[in-house]
Design a protein around this motif. Sequence first.
Motif, short mmCIF file in Angstrom:
data_model
loop_
_atom_site.label_atom_id
_atom_site.label_comp_id
_atom_site.label_asym_id
_atom_site.label_seq_id
_atom_site.Cartn_x
_atom_site.Cartn_y
_atom_site.Cartn_z
N PRO A 45 4.65 36.38 -98.60
CA PRO A 45 4.29 35.69 -100.26
C PRO A 45 4.50 33.66 -100.42
N GLU A 46 3.94 33.62 -100.88
CA GLU A 46 4.11 31.86 -100.88
C GLU A 46 4.03 31.48 -101.51
N PHE A 47 4.44 30.03 -102.70
CA PHE A 47 4.83 29.50 -103.60
C PHE A 47 3.53 29.07 -104.00
N VAL A 48 2.48 29.19 -105.04
CA VAL A 48 1.28 28.63 -105.92
C VAL A 48 1.76 27.74 -107.18
N ALA A 49 2.44 28.24 -107.92
CA ALA A 49 2.82 26.64 -109.26
C ALA A 49 3.80 27.78 -110.02
N GLY A 56 7.36 22.22 -120.43
CA GLY A 56 6.23 22.42 -119.52
C GLY A 56 5.81 21.81 -118.20
N THR A 57 7.20 20.82 -117.75
CA THR A 57 6.57 20.46 -116.53
C THR A 57 6.51 21.26 -115.51
N THR A 58 5.17 21.00 -114.36
CA THR A 58 4.76 21.92 -113.48
C THR A 58 4.66 21.27 -111.70
N TYR A 59 4.67 21.99 -111.61
CA TYR A 59 5.02 21.80 -109.68
C TYR A 59 4.62 22.62 -108.74
N TYR A 60 3.44 22.66 -108.22
CA TYR A 60 1.72 22.97 -106.95
C TYR A 60 2.06 22.96 -105.96
N GLU A 61 2.14 23.72 -105.68
CA GLU A 61 1.90 23.79 -103.87
C GLU A 61 0.63 22.97 -103.51
N ASP A 62 0.80 22.13 -102.19
CA ASP A 62 -0.05 21.04 -101.97
C ASP A 62 -1.70 21.32 -102.12
N SER A 63 -1.17 22.62 -101.22
CA SER A 63 -3.48 23.38 -101.11
C SER A 63 -4.16 23.56 -102.52
N ASP A 66 -4.18 19.67 -108.03
CA ASP A 66 -6.19 19.27 -108.10
C ASP A 66 -7.14 20.39 -108.79
N ARG A 67 -6.65 21.96 -108.10
CA ARG A 67 -7.99 22.44 -107.81
C ARG A 67 -7.44 23.60 -109.15
N PHE A 68 -5.72 24.13 -109.42
CA PHE A 68 -5.14 25.13 -110.14
C PHE A 68 -4.22 24.09 -110.75
N THR A 69 -4.56 24.54 -112.88
CA THR A 69 -3.29 24.24 -113.36
C THR A 69 -2.75 25.15 -114.19
N TRP A 102 15.47 25.61 -113.17
CA TRP A 102 14.64 25.45 -112.93
C TRP A 102 14.38 25.70 -111.24
N SER A 103 13.23 26.09 -110.83
CA SER A 103 13.32 26.15 -109.49
C SER A 103 11.43 25.91 -109.01
N THR A 104 11.19 26.04 -108.01
CA THR A 104 10.06 25.75 -107.33
C THR A 104 9.52 27.03 -105.95
N ARG A 105 9.92 26.69 -105.42
CA ARG A 105 9.44 27.07 -103.73
C ARG A 105 10.54 28.14 -103.20
N ASN A 106 11.07 28.20 -104.34
CA ASN A 106 12.71 29.54 -103.10
C ASN A 106 12.52 30.68 -104.71
N ARG A 107 11.41 31.51 -103.73
CA ARG A 107 11.35 33.48 -104.14
C ARG A 107 12.42 33.55 -104.19
N ALA A 108 13.94 33.27 -103.47
CA ALA A 108 15.01 34.11 -104.06
C ALA A 108 15.28 33.20 -105.76
N ASP A 109 14.96 32.03 -106.54
CA ASP A 109 15.13 31.92 -107.94
C ASP A 109 14.36 32.20 -108.56
N PHE A 110 13.81 33.30 -108.20
CA PHE A 110 12.73 33.89 -109.57
C PHE A 110 12.94 35.57 -108.83
N PRO A 111 13.92 36.31 -109.74
CA PRO A 111 13.63 37.55 -109.49
C PRO A 111 13.54 38.72 -109.88
N VAL A 112 12.42 38.27 -111.13
CA VAL A 112 11.48 38.71 -111.40
C VAL A 112 10.43 38.98 -111.62
N TRP A 113 9.54 39.65 -111.27
CA TRP A 113 8.27 39.38 -110.63
C TRP A 113 7.57 40.74 -111.35
#
Length: 123
Positions: A45-49, A56-63, A66-69, A102-113
């Motif tokens: 799994p990879e982080f998207v946003a 409302g602060t947002t963060y995006y994976e580089d790829s 500008d395409r996803f919101t 607050w977290s972004t890329r680290n899957r371990a910081d997102f325990p609910v899926w």
Amino acid sequence: QVQLVESGGGLVQAGGSLRLSCKASGRTGDLYTRGWFRQAPGKEPEFVAAISWTYGTTYYEDSVKDRFTISRNSGENTLYLQMNSLKADDTAVYYCAGGYHWSTRNRADFPVWGQGTQVTVTL
């Protein structure tokens, strides 16, 4: 107990758009960050946003920048991912996830899926 239910996936041609939704229920008041991850066949799994639910602060994976919101409707407790200019490389199962700080890329910081929704982009 928190439940996250995704919807909106499907089959789309390259260059097209889709909007994913993630409806949350249960004890969601402490979910500080909500985000989207994706998993392509045979890959991790990879982080998207991600978005701060309060500010409302947002963060995006580089790829996908500008395409996803990523956005939220706090009143409906629903998270969204608007995906434009889709590419074949965007094909994956997309998961909504929640974390308690607050977290972004680290899957371990997102325990609910959630259970995930399939997005397939054809050439």
